[in-house]
Write a protein that holds these residues in place. Structure first.
Motif, PDB file in Angstrom:
ATOM      1  N   GLU A 187      -0.517   1.568 -17.192  1.00 47.80           N
ATOM      2  CA  GLU A 187      -0.356  -0.100 -17.289  1.00 47.80           C
ATOM      3  C   GLU A 187      -0.433  -0.520 -15.683  1.00 47.80           C
ATOM      4  OE1 GLU A 187       3.131  -3.142 -17.716  1.00 47.80           O
ATOM      5  OE2 GLU A 187       3.262  -1.616 -19.277  1.00 47.80           O
ATOM      6  N   ILE A 188       0.149   0.146 -14.825  1.00 45.07           N
ATOM      7  CA  ILE A 188       0.383  -0.013 -13.245  1.00 45.07           C
ATOM      8  C   ILE A 188      -0.751  -0.095 -12.840  1.00 45.07           C
ATOM      9  CG2 ILE A 188       1.385   0.903 -11.243  1.00 45.07           C
ATOM     10  CD1 ILE A 188       3.925   1.550 -12.909  1.00 45.07           C
ATOM     11  N   ALA A 189      -1.654   1.010 -13.170  1.00 46.32           N
ATOM     12  CA  ALA A 189      -2.935   1.119 -12.432  1.00 46.32           C
ATOM     13  C   ALA A 189      -3.770  -0.039 -12.720  1.00 46.32           C
ATOM     14  CB  ALA A 189      -3.531   2.304 -12.864  1.00 46.32           C
ATOM     15  N   GLY A 190      -3.755  -0.444 -14.166  1.00 47.20           N
ATOM     16  CA  GLY A 190      -4.731  -1.454 -14.575  1.00 47.20           C
ATOM     17  C   GLY A 190      -4.086  -2.823 -13.871  1.00 47.20           C
ATOM     18  N   ARG A 191      -2.998  -3.039 -13.879  1.00 40.55           N
ATOM     19  CA  ARG A 191      -2.317  -4.458 -13.337  1.00 40.55           C
ATOM     20  C   ARG A 191      -2.062  -4.459 -12.021  1.00 40.55           C
ATOM     21  NH1 ARG A 191       2.945  -6.874 -16.453  1.00 40.55           N
ATOM     22  NH2 ARG A 191       1.431  -6.467 -18.297  1.00 40.55           N
ATOM     23  N   TYR A 192      -1.958  -3.521 -11.185  1.00 39.74           N
ATOM     24  CA  TYR A 192      -1.307  -3.769 -10.016  1.00 39.74           C
ATOM     25  C   TYR A 192      -2.355  -2.981  -9.216  1.00 39.74           C
ATOM     26  CZ  TYR A 192       2.644  -5.559 -12.183  1.00 39.74           C
ATOM     27  OH  TYR A 192       3.678  -6.319 -12.659  1.00 39.74           O
ATOM     28  N   VAL A 204      -2.330   0.285  -8.620  1.00 44.44           N
ATOM     29  CA  VAL A 204      -1.351   1.309  -7.806  1.00 44.44           C
ATOM     30  C   VAL A 204      -1.415   2.503  -8.743  1.00 44.44           C
ATOM     31  CG1 VAL A 204       0.982   1.898  -7.035  1.00 44.44           C
ATOM     32  CG2 VAL A 204      -0.005  -0.563  -6.902  1.00 44.44           C
ATOM     33  N   THR A 205      -1.727   3.564  -8.254  1.00 43.43           N
ATOM     34  CA  THR A 205      -1.585   5.092  -8.910  1.00 43.43           C
ATOM     35  C   THR A 205      -0.189   5.510  -8.428  1.00 43.43           C
ATOM     36  OG1 THR A 205      -3.991   5.357  -8.351  1.00 43.43           O
ATOM     37  CG2 THR A 205      -2.490   7.348  -8.793  1.00 43.43           C
ATOM     38  N   ALA A 206       0.521   5.697  -9.766  1.00 44.19           N
ATOM     39  CA  ALA A 206       1.896   6.153  -9.670  1.00 44.19           C
ATOM     40  C   ALA A 206       2.070   7.557  -9.959  1.00 44.19           C
ATOM     41  CB  ALA A 206       2.857   5.237 -10.411  1.00 44.19           C
ATOM     42  N   THR A 207       2.737   8.499  -9.594  1.00 43.56           N
ATOM     43  CA  THR A 207       3.236   9.700  -9.932  1.00 43.56           C
ATOM     44  C   THR A 207       4.448   9.563 -10.890  1.00 43.56           C
ATOM     45  OG1 THR A 207       4.616  10.166  -8.161  1.00 43.56           O
ATOM     46  CG2 THR A 207       2.422  10.935  -7.980  1.00 43.56           C
ATOM     47  N   VAL A 208       4.674  10.378 -11.775  1.00 45.88           N
ATOM     48  CA  VAL A 208       5.806  10.439 -12.853  1.00 45.88           C
ATOM     49  C   VAL A 208       6.632  11.529 -12.701  1.00 45.88           C
ATOM     50  CG1 VAL A 208       4.609   8.838 -14.265  1.00 45.88           C
ATOM     51  CG2 VAL A 208       4.399  11.469 -14.692  1.00 45.88           C
ATOM     52  N   GLU A 209       7.959  11.608 -12.792  1.00 45.16           N
ATOM     53  CA  GLU A 209       8.719  12.578 -12.878  1.00 45.16           C
ATOM     54  C   GLU A 209      10.042  12.511 -14.006  1.00 45.16           C
ATOM     55  OE1 GLU A 209      11.715  15.198  -9.767  1.00 45.16           O
ATOM     56  OE2 GLU A 209      10.716  13.329  -8.967  1.00 45.16           O
ATOM     57  N   VAL A 210      10.229  13.501 -14.624  1.00 43.67           N
ATOM     58  CA  VAL A 210      11.443  13.676 -15.439  1.00 43.67           C
ATOM     59  C   VAL A 210      12.518  14.605 -14.908  1.00 43.67           C
ATOM     60  CG1 VAL A 210      12.371  13.961 -17.872  1.00 43.67           C
ATOM     61  CG2 VAL A 210      10.295  12.793 -17.528  1.00 43.67           C
ATOM     62  N   GLY A 234       0.906  -1.366  -0.111  1.00 45.56           N
ATOM     63  CA  GLY A 234       0.031  -0.033  -0.186  1.00 45.56           C
ATOM     64  C   GLY A 234       0.843   1.083   0.051  1.00 45.56           C
ATOM     65  N   ALA A 235       1.840   1.305  -0.629  1.00 45.52           N
ATOM     66  CA  ALA A 235       2.881   2.248  -0.712  1.00 45.52           C
ATOM     67  C   ALA A 235       2.789   3.246  -1.804  1.00 45.52           C
ATOM     68  CB  ALA A 235       4.210   1.730  -0.705  1.00 45.52           C
ATOM     69  N   ARG A 236       3.186   4.477  -1.749  1.00 42.35           N
ATOM     70  CA  ARG A 236       3.152   5.424  -2.690  1.00 42.35           C
ATOM     71  C   ARG A 236       4.250   5.119  -3.662  1.00 42.35           C
ATOM     72  NH1 ARG A 236       3.397   8.397   1.974  1.00 42.35           N
ATOM     73  NH2 ARG A 236       5.683   8.858   1.309  1.00 42.35           N
ATOM     74  N   LEU A 237       4.084   5.450  -5.111  1.00 40.66           N
ATOM     75  CA  LEU A 237       5.173   5.002  -5.941  1.00 40.66           C
ATOM     76  C   LEU A 237       5.287   6.015  -7.029  1.00 40.66           C
ATOM     77  CD1 LEU A 237       6.932   2.624  -7.458  1.00 40.66           C
ATOM     78  CD2 LEU A 237       4.822   2.008  -8.659  1.00 40.66           C
ATOM     79  N   LYS A 238       6.651   6.294  -7.172  1.00 43.33           N
ATOM     80  CA  LYS A 238       7.034   7.334  -8.130  1.00 43.33           C
ATOM     81  C   LYS A 238       7.912   6.887  -9.014  1.00 43.33           C
ATOM     82  CE  LYS A 238       9.854  10.596  -6.786  1.00 43.33           C
ATOM     83  NZ  LYS A 238      10.404  12.089  -6.169  1.00 43.33           N
ATOM     84  N   LEU A 239       7.561   7.151 -10.369  1.00 41.53           N
ATOM     85  CA  LEU A 239       8.249   6.766 -11.450  1.00 41.53           C
ATOM     86  C   LEU A 239       9.204   7.788 -12.039  1.00 41.53           C
ATOM     87  CD1 LEU A 239       5.723   4.796 -13.776  1.00 41.53           C
ATOM     88  CD2 LEU A 239       6.825   4.168 -11.851  1.00 41.53           C
ATOM     89  N   VAL A 240      10.662   7.407 -12.134  1.00 39.99           N
ATOM     90  CA  VAL A 240      11.503   8.845 -12.427  1.00 39.99           C
ATOM     91  C   VAL A 240      12.318   8.152 -13.603  1.00 39.99           C
ATOM     92  CG1 VAL A 240      13.470   9.967 -11.548  1.00 39.99           C
ATOM     93  CG2 VAL A 240      11.753   9.346  -9.932  1.00 39.99           C
ATOM     94  N   HIS A 241      12.618   9.116 -14.566  1.00 40.46           N
ATOM     95  CA  HIS A 241      13.496   9.000 -15.677  1.00 40.46           C
ATOM     96  C   HIS A 241      14.415  10.110 -15.801  1.00 40.46           C
ATOM     97  CE1 HIS A 241      15.136   8.070 -19.712  1.00 40.46           C
ATOM     98  NE2 HIS A 241      15.124   9.443 -19.891  1.00 40.46           N
ATOM     99  N   VAL A 242      15.809   9.914 -15.679  1.00 40.91           N
ATOM    100  CA  VAL A 242      16.700  10.816 -15.561  1.00 40.91           C
ATOM    101  C   VAL A 242      17.474  11.084 -16.942  1.00 40.91           C
ATOM    102  CG1 VAL A 242      19.043  11.641 -14.676  1.00 40.91           C
ATOM    103  CG2 VAL A 242      17.414  10.085 -13.302  1.00 40.91           C
ATOM    104  N   LEU A 243      17.229  12.473 -17.455  1.00 39.80           N
ATOM    105  CA  LEU A 243      17.483  12.958 -18.693  1.00 39.80           C
ATOM    106  C   LEU A 243      19.100  13.663 -18.687  1.00 39.80           C
ATOM    107  CD1 LEU A 243      16.927  13.105 -21.706  1.00 39.80           C
ATOM    108  CD2 LEU A 243      15.751  15.232 -21.306  1.00 39.80           C
ATOM    109  N   ASP A 244      20.031  13.000 -19.198  1.00 37.95           N
ATOM    110  CA  ASP A 244      21.407  13.805 -19.014  1.00 37.95           C
ATOM    111  C   ASP A 244      21.434  14.628 -20.204  1.00 37.95           C
ATOM    112  OD1 ASP A 244      23.866  14.291 -18.768  1.00 37.95           O
ATOM    113  OD2 ASP A 244      24.675  12.550 -18.605  1.00 37.95           O
TER     114      ASP A 244
END
Length: 348
Positions: A76-81, A83-89, A32-42
Motif C-alpha cells: 500500500e505504501i509503495a503505491g500511495r507514497y 516508498v519502498t519499506a522493509t518489514v520486521e516482526v 527520501g528516507a529509508r522506512l522500516k515497519l515493525v510489529h512487536v509480538l509479545d
C-alpha cells in the motif's frame, strides 16, 4: 536543513498504529528516507495455546500473520507514497524491542494507543521509560493522515533540549509554518503588585519583557542557522502546559515539537503526570526530542533563562526598582522607600 534519512514505525495494526504507519510513509516520501515497519509480538500473549500445543506453534503462527500484514502495508505504501519499506516482526518485550529496532534510526514513530499491550504504551510508566531512555526523536501520531504538516508549534525555554527541538522541527517539517512559543510562568507581576507598583508600571514591565523574549527567540533561531523571518514567535503568561495547549488550539497546530529533560518546568514537559495530561488533551501529533549528548550551554542555567524563579530567590527590591525605572514611574530618590517596603514582604 538536512533531511531525515531513516525512520522506524511500530504498529499493532490498530487504527492509531496504522495511522502512524501512513504518517511515517509520508515523511519518508518527503525526505527520501529509508522506512522500516515493525510489529512487536509479545510471547507472553501466546500462553493459551501453549497449554495444548507445542510452545512455538502459536508464536510462529502469529509472527507469520503479522509479517503478511506488514507486507500488505508495504505494498500500500509503495503505491500511495512511492516508498519502498522493509518489514520486521520482533518477538520480545515491547519497550526493549522498540529500542533495539530503532537503534540506528533517526526517528521513531508510534500510534497514540492501540489494543493489547500497545494500549498502555502512552499511559503509565511505559511511555515515561521510553521517552527517558530513547536517544532519538519519538513522534506520537494522534490523527489520521490528510497531508503534510502545515503548522508546527515549538515551545521553548532556552535550554539545550528546547533548542534541539527547534532544529529537529525545522528538519522534519521543512515546508511547514513554524511557530516558536515561550510561556512565562513567574511571580514577577505578583512581586510588583506587592510593592504597590502602579498598574501602568506593571503593564509596561510585561510589554518590555515580552518584547525582549521574542527578540531573544529570534536571535536563537538565527544562531541555529534558521531564517527567523519565515517563523512566527509568540509569548504567553501562565502555566507552560496549559499555555501551550491553548496556543496550539488557537494556532490550529497539527504538530507540537518539544524537548525533554530540560532544567525548567517546560523542560519536564513530557515526563510524569504532565505527559499524560498533554497527550490526553492535545488534539494534534507530538514530537518529543531527546536531550543533546553535549552538555548544555553554560548560560542556559542563568535565572533569566528559566520560566519560573524559586520564590526564595526573588530579589523584590531589585525587581521593583528595575520595573519602576523602565516605566519612569519613580525617581531614584524614591527607590529606597520602595525597597524598604518591598523587603518587608515575601512571596507566599
Amino acid at each position: 536543513m538536512t533531511p531525515i534519512t531513516s525512520i522506524v514505525v511500530a504498529t499493532d495494526f490498530s487504527i492509531d498504529g496504522n495511522n502512524a504507519v501512513r504518517r511515517a510513509a509520508l515523511l519518508a516520501h518527503e525526505h527520501g528516507a529509508r522506512l522500516k515497519l515493525v510489529h512487536v509480538l509479545d510471547p507472553t500473549g501466546c500462553k493459551p495455546l501453549r497449554d495444548w500445543f507445542s510452545p512455538s506453534i502459536d508464536i510462529d503462527l502469529k509472527a507469520a500473520q503479522a509479517r503478511e500484514s506488514l507486507r500488505r502495508f508495504a505494498v500500500e505504501i509503495a503505491g500511495r507514497y512511492d516508498v519502498t519499506a522493509t518489514v520486521e516482526v520482533v518477538v520480545g518485550e515491547l519497550l526493549e524491542s522498540l529500542m533495539q529496532a530503532s537503534e540506528r534510526a533517526e526517528l521513531l514513530v508510534l500510534g497514540r494507543r492501540g489494543h493489547s499491550r500497545f494500549q498502555a504504551l502512552l499511559v503509565g510508566r511505559t511511555v515515561d521509560r521510553l521517552l527517558r531512555t530513547c536517544r532519538r526523536p519519538v513522534l506520537v501520531v494522534k490523527t489520521s493522515v490528510e497531508g503534510a504538516y502545515r503548522r508546527v508549534l515549538v515551545p521553548v525555554d532556552f535550554t539545550a533540549p528546547s533548542l534541539a527541538a527547534v532544529q529537529v522541527a525545522a528538519r522534519l517539517a521543512r515546508d511547514s509554518s513554524m511557530h516558536v512559543f515561550h510561556s512565562i510562568n513567574s511571580h514577577r507581576e505578583a512581586v510588583l503588585r506587592e510593592t504597590d507598583m502602579p498598574e501602568h508600571v506593571i503593564r509596561e514591565s510585561r510589554l518590555r519583557r515580552d518584547a525582549g523574549t521574542i527578540a531573544r527567540m529570534r536571535r536563537q533561531a538565527a544562531r541555529l542557522g534558521l531564517d527567523s523571518t519565515r517563523m512566527g514567535f509568540a509569548v504567553a503568561h501562565g502555566h507552560p502546559v496549559w499555555s501551550t495547549l491553548r496556543h496550539a488550539r488557537w494556532l490550529g497546530a497539527d504538530l507540537i515539537v518539544a524537548g525533554k529533560q530540560g532544567r525548567s518546568t517546560l523542560g519536564e514537559f513530557l515526563l510524569g503526570s504532565v505527559s499524560r495530561r498533554v497527550l490526553a488533551e492535545s488534539s494534534c501529533d507530538m514530537l518529543i526530542v531527546p536531550q543533546p549528548c553535549k552538555k548544555p550551554l553554560a548560560h542556559a542555567t542563568s535565572p533569566q533563562m528559566r520560566l519560573a524563579e524559586p520564590a526564595g530567590q526573588v530579589d523584590t527590591a531589585a525587581l521593583a526598582r528595575s520595573a519602576a525605572a523602565l516605566a519612569g514611574a519613580l525617581t531614584p530618590a524614591q527607590w529606597p522607600e520602595t525597597a524598604e517596603r518591598s523587603l518587608s514582604r515575601r512571596l507566599p
